[in-house]
Structures are given as C-alpha cells and as structure tokens.
Motif scaffolding. Structure first.
Motif, PDB file in Angstrom:
ATOM      1  N   ASP A   1      -3.183   4.077  -3.394  1.00  7.41           N
ATOM      2  CA  ASP A   1      -2.831   2.844  -4.106  1.00  7.41           C
ATOM      3  C   ASP A   1      -3.716   2.649  -5.333  1.00  7.41           C
ATOM      4  O   ASP A   1      -4.248   1.557  -5.586  1.00  7.41           O
ATOM      5  N   LYS A   2      -3.909   3.734  -6.062  1.00  7.57           N
ATOM      6  CA  LYS A   2      -4.686   3.749  -7.308  1.00  7.57           C
ATOM      7  C   LYS A   2      -6.185   3.492  -7.081  1.00  7.57           C
ATOM      8  O   LYS A   2      -6.931   3.290  -8.049  1.00  7.57           O
ATOM      9  N   VAL A   3      -6.610   3.509  -5.823  1.00  9.80           N
ATOM     10  CA  VAL A   3      -8.027   3.326  -5.495  1.00  9.80           C
ATOM     11  C   VAL A   3      -8.599   4.654  -5.029  1.00  9.80           C
ATOM     12  O   VAL A   3      -8.022   5.335  -4.177  1.00  9.80           O
ATOM     13  N   GLU A   4      -9.746   5.044  -5.599  1.00 12.64           N
ATOM     14  CA  GLU A   4     -10.388   6.307  -5.228  1.00 12.64           C
ATOM     15  C   GLU A   4     -11.340   6.093  -4.055  1.00 12.64           C
ATOM     16  O   GLU A   4     -12.221   5.239  -4.111  1.00 12.64           O
ATOM     17  N   LYS A   5     -11.146   6.864  -2.987  1.00 13.87           N
ATOM     18  CA  LYS A   5     -12.025   6.808  -1.820  1.00 13.87           C
ATOM     19  C   LYS A   5     -12.701   8.155  -1.644  1.00 13.87           C
ATOM     20  O   LYS A   5     -12.032   9.181  -1.569  1.00 13.87           O
ATOM     21  N   GLU A   6     -14.030   8.131  -1.575  1.00 13.44           N
ATOM     22  CA  GLU A   6     -14.780   9.385  -1.521  1.00 13.44           C
ATOM     23  C   GLU A   6     -14.555  10.119  -0.200  1.00 13.44           C
ATOM     24  O   GLU A   6     -14.473   9.510   0.864  1.00 13.44           O
ATOM     25  N   VAL A   7     -14.457  11.442  -0.316  1.00 12.22           N
ATOM     26  CA  VAL A   7     -14.275  12.321   0.835  1.00 12.22           C
ATOM     27  C   VAL A   7     -15.524  13.188   0.972  1.00 12.22           C
ATOM     28  O   VAL A   7     -16.096  13.628  -0.036  1.00 12.22           O
ATOM     29  N   GLU A   8     -15.950  13.442   2.200  1.00 12.72           N
ATOM     30  CA  GLU A   8     -17.146  14.249   2.425  1.00 12.72           C
ATOM     31  C   GLU A   8     -16.925  15.695   1.971  1.00 12.72           C
ATOM     32  O   GLU A   8     -15.921  16.314   2.315  1.00 12.72           O
ATOM     33  N   LEU A   9     -17.866  16.187   1.193  1.00 11.85           N
ATOM     34  CA  LEU A   9     -17.871  17.596   0.786  1.00 11.85           C
ATOM     35  C   LEU A   9     -18.989  18.281   1.557  1.00 11.85           C
ATOM     36  O   LEU A   9     -20.158  18.009   1.344  1.00 11.85           O
ATOM     37  N   LYS A  10     -18.618  19.162   2.473  1.00 12.46           N
ATOM     38  CA  LYS A  10     -19.588  19.816   3.344  1.00 12.46           C
ATOM     39  C   LYS A  10     -19.325  21.312   3.357  1.00 12.46           C
ATOM     40  O   LYS A  10     -18.201  21.749   3.607  1.00 12.46           O
ATOM     41  N   ASP A  11     -20.370  22.092   3.081  1.00 10.98           N
ATOM     42  CA  ASP A  11     -20.245  23.557   3.040  1.00 10.98           C
ATOM     43  C   ASP A  11     -19.138  23.979   2.085  1.00 10.98           C
ATOM     44  O   ASP A  11     -18.347  24.901   2.359  1.00 10.98           O
ATOM     45  N   SER A  12     -19.046  23.263   0.950  1.00 11.93           N
ATOM     46  CA  SER A  12     -18.048  23.550  -0.098  1.00 11.93           C
ATOM     47  C   SER A  12     -16.618  23.336   0.381  1.00 11.93           C
ATOM     48  O   SER A  12     -15.679  23.868  -0.209  1.00 11.93           O
ATOM     49  N   LYS A  13     -16.431  22.558   1.447  1.00 14.93           N
ATOM     50  CA  LYS A  13     -15.085  22.322   1.979  1.00 14.93           C
ATOM     51  C   LYS A  13     -14.817  20.825   2.088  1.00 14.93           C
ATOM     52  O   LYS A  13     -15.722  20.036   2.314  1.00 14.93           O
ATOM     53  N   ILE A  14     -13.550  20.468   1.934  1.00 22.36           N
ATOM     54  CA  ILE A  14     -13.099  19.105   2.159  1.00 22.36           C
ATOM     55  C   ILE A  14     -11.951  19.137   3.157  1.00 22.36           C
ATOM     56  O   ILE A  14     -11.266  20.156   3.289  1.00 22.36           O
ATOM     57  N   GLU A  15     -11.752  18.024   3.842  1.00 16.62           N
ATOM     58  CA  GLU A  15     -10.657  17.902   4.807  1.00 16.62           C
ATOM     59  C   GLU A  15      -9.890  16.638   4.457  1.00 16.62           C
ATOM     60  O   GLU A  15     -10.420  15.536   4.539  1.00 16.62           O
ATOM     61  N   VAL A  16      -8.626  16.802   4.037  1.00 20.24           N
ATOM     62  CA  VAL A  16      -7.826  15.676   3.562  1.00 20.24           C
ATOM     63  C   VAL A  16      -6.442  15.715   4.185  1.00 20.24           C
ATOM     64  O   VAL A  16      -6.016  16.727   4.748  1.00 20.24           O
ATOM     65  N   ASP A  17      -5.731  14.599   4.056  1.00 18.63           N
ATOM     66  CA  ASP A  17      -4.355  14.520   4.532  1.00 18.63           C
ATOM     67  C   ASP A  17      -3.489  15.494   3.730  1.00 18.63           C
ATOM     68  O   ASP A  17      -3.718  15.728   2.539  1.00 18.63           O
ATOM     69  N   LYS A  18      -2.491  16.060   4.387  1.00 18.49           N
ATOM     70  CA  LYS A  18      -1.642  17.068   3.740  1.00 18.49           C
ATOM     71  C   LYS A  18      -0.825  16.510   2.581  1.00 18.49           C
ATOM     72  O   LYS A  18      -0.292  17.287   1.779  1.00 18.49           O
ATOM     73  N   ASN A  19      -0.711  15.197   2.491  1.00 17.74           N
ATOM     74  CA  ASN A  19       0.041  14.581   1.392  1.00 17.74           C
ATOM     75  C   ASN A  19      -0.875  13.858   0.408  1.00 17.74           C
ATOM     76  O   ASN A  19      -0.404  13.035  -0.381  1.00 17.74           O
ATOM     77  N   ALA A  20      -2.156  14.165   0.439  1.00 16.60           N
ATOM     78  CA  ALA A  20      -3.124  13.416  -0.373  1.00 16.60           C
ATOM     79  C   ALA A  20      -3.084  13.817  -1.840  1.00 16.60           C
ATOM     80  O   ALA A  20      -2.678  14.927  -2.200  1.00 16.60           O
ATOM     81  N   GLN A  21      -3.523  12.870  -2.659  1.00 15.19           N
ATOM     82  CA  GLN A  21      -3.810  13.144  -4.068  1.00 15.19           C
ATOM     83  C   GLN A  21      -5.324  13.215  -4.208  1.00 15.19           C
ATOM     84  O   GLN A  21      -6.020  12.253  -3.905  1.00 15.19           O
TER      85      GLN A  21
END
Length: 300
Positions: free
Chosen positions: A164-184
């Motif tokens: 919804d046009k709001v940026e939420k930080e995602v953890e970056l660990k060991d050069s990897k991220i885990e996000v929803d398959k439909n994420a932007q």
C-alpha cells in the motif's frame, strides 16, 4: 496428610486461581498487596456469592506458617473458590484410587478440559499453518554483487517490501531475503544502484545481482584508505562530485549535523585524518550523469 498440610495446599490453590484471574500478578502470599486482597475479596464474592474479610486473609492466607486450622465455613468458601464443592471434597481430592480415577468428571472440569483441548488444537493448527505458509507462500532470494559475485552486507544494504505504497524493511541475513511470492521488493544502498523487483511480473526469481555505484565506492575508498596523493584525490573528486553537491555529516550523541559544499568537503577528503576514517556513508544521490549531488554521512 494432616488438615494443616491440606490447608497449605488450599492456600497454594487459591493463589494459583488468583493468578489465572489476574495474570499480571506473579508474586506469592508474602508480597500480596492490599490491592490484591481487595481484588481477591471481590473475586471470591463473584465466584462463590460469599463475603470474606481483609483481616481473615491477613490472618490466615498471608502468613507462611499456620498454627491453627481456620473455621470450616471459611474453608468451604475458599474450597469452592478453587472449584470444589467445599472443604470436605478438597481434602478428598489429593487421594485417588483406581475407582476414583474412573469417576465422571464434574461439569466445571469438563468445561476446563474442553477449553484446554480447544487451545491445544488452535496452537497446533497455528504452527501447522505457519509451516505451510512458509513452505508455499514465501520465496528466498540471494543477493550478490554483479561483477565480483561477492555477498551483500546488511550493514550497507537495506531491503523493503512495498505494501500500500508503504515500505517495510525485510531482514537481510547471509545475503538472503525471504519474502512473499507476490511481493514488490526494493533494494537500497549507497554503494549499489537501487533495484526494484515485482515478483508478480517476474516470478521464480532466486538470485538478484546488484550493480555497484562506482562513484560512491570511490568516495568510500577515499574515506577509508591511506592514500596520500592529495592531488590525484582532488582531480578525481572534481570529476565525481557535482559542483552543487550537498554534504550532511550527522554528529554523534544527537549534537546535530554539519553542512559542507563541494570545496569544503573536497578539502576534508584530500588529507586523511583519524576523524575522516570514522565517517560512514549512509546515503548518496546521483544525477543523470552519475555525478554525486547529495551525500549523507554519520560519524561512527
């Protein structure tokens, strides 16, 4: 077991029952406050339709040891408070034989067991759902430097999902991220060009290469290196810094910030100093010609 010993068990049961009603209380009878006593009196009134006095609680429940057994009518009240019909049943409870174990469970206990069973089912269902969601709805993406394939540090790179046009930080660990398959996804760093990924448009992405921001890395090299060829530095700074560049240096301990223009900042960079090496670039903006127009620095 003597009646006094059974009374100690009743005191313990009353305290445990009180804690269920007032979960924020984690103490013992020793630190039972006057407010706790008032709460207990009210709760006993609601649960048993009987009244008890503050003095009785001070006299019989708060002491660590009891020499005499209280009146049976009071024992009945508190026995009812913890879920039995009275003192006689409470005394009988600790003694169980095989026949008693097979007795029909009282309605109040059936209700407790039913609630416990529901909570157990919900907890197991929640754990199962989280595992299912993680395995079926999340996607792991590896980040790497485009040319060297080096890993990406979370110290200098931040990853966000846009909802919804709001940026939420995602953890970056060991050069990897885990996000929803439909994420932007948006990847930002002062040392890499910003990267945007729409997984609805480009699904099944498992690796993303970040292109270095060359001028930012050169600038960071000036800050951290021991190069003493100030003339070379000066010439390179003329090339990578825009004439109207703005530099903000955030001071430690919330002391504010310092502002530098191109000449002032260049003069600071061409001569390595201990304070210079404590600077860390956290934000860089480049124009269309890749010249740096804005720099934000913090003092480490």
């Amino acid at each position: 077991m003597t009646d006094i010993n059974v009374f100690y068990e009743l005191k313990k049961s009353v305290l445990e029952h009180y804690k269920k009603r007032y979960p924020y209380f984690e103490g013992s009878w020793k630190n039972f406050t006057s407010q706790d006593i008032l709460n207990l009196i009210d709760d006993v009134q609601v649960q048993t339709k009987n009244s008890v006095s503050e003095k009785w609680i001070y006299t019989h429940l708060k002491p660590e040891t009891n020499e005499k057994l209280p009146r049976k009518d009071m024992l009945d009240i508190f026995s009812q408070y913890v879920g039995t019909s009275g003192w006689d049943e409470f005394k009988f409870q600790p003694i169980h034989n095989d026949d008693e174990a097979n007795q029909i469970i009282e309605p109040s206990k059936r209700k407790k067991y039913f609630i416990f069973g529901c909570i157990t089912v919900v907890l197991f269902g929640s754990v199962f759902w989280k595992m299912y969601y993680k395995n079926n709805q999340l996607q792991t993406i590896q980040l790497e430097e485009k040319f060297s394939n080096d890993s990406i540090s979370s110290n200098s790179t931040k990853v966000y999902v846009v909802e919804d046009k709001v940026e939420k930080e995602v953890e970056l660990k060991d050069s990897k991220i885990e996000v929803d398959k439909n994420a932007q996804v948006v990847i930002k760093s002062p040392f890499y060009k910003e990267k945007k990924i729409d997984l609805t448009q480009t699904p099944n992405v498992d690796k993303v290469s970040l292109q270095p921001n060359d001028y930012s890395n050169i600038l960071q090299g000036f800050i951290k290196s021991d190069i003493k060829d100030w003339q070379t530095r000066k010439e390179q700074l003329q090339k990578i810094l825009h004439d109207n560049v703005e530099v903000i240096v955030m001071l430690k301990n919330n002391l504010g910030a310092e502002y530098f223009n191109k000449n002032e900042f260049s003069q600071k960079l061409i001569i390595p100093t201990p304070s210079l090496k404590k600077m860390k670039i956290v934000e860089v903006i480049n124009d269309k010609n890749n010249q740096i127009t804005f720099i934000r620095i913090i003092q480490e």
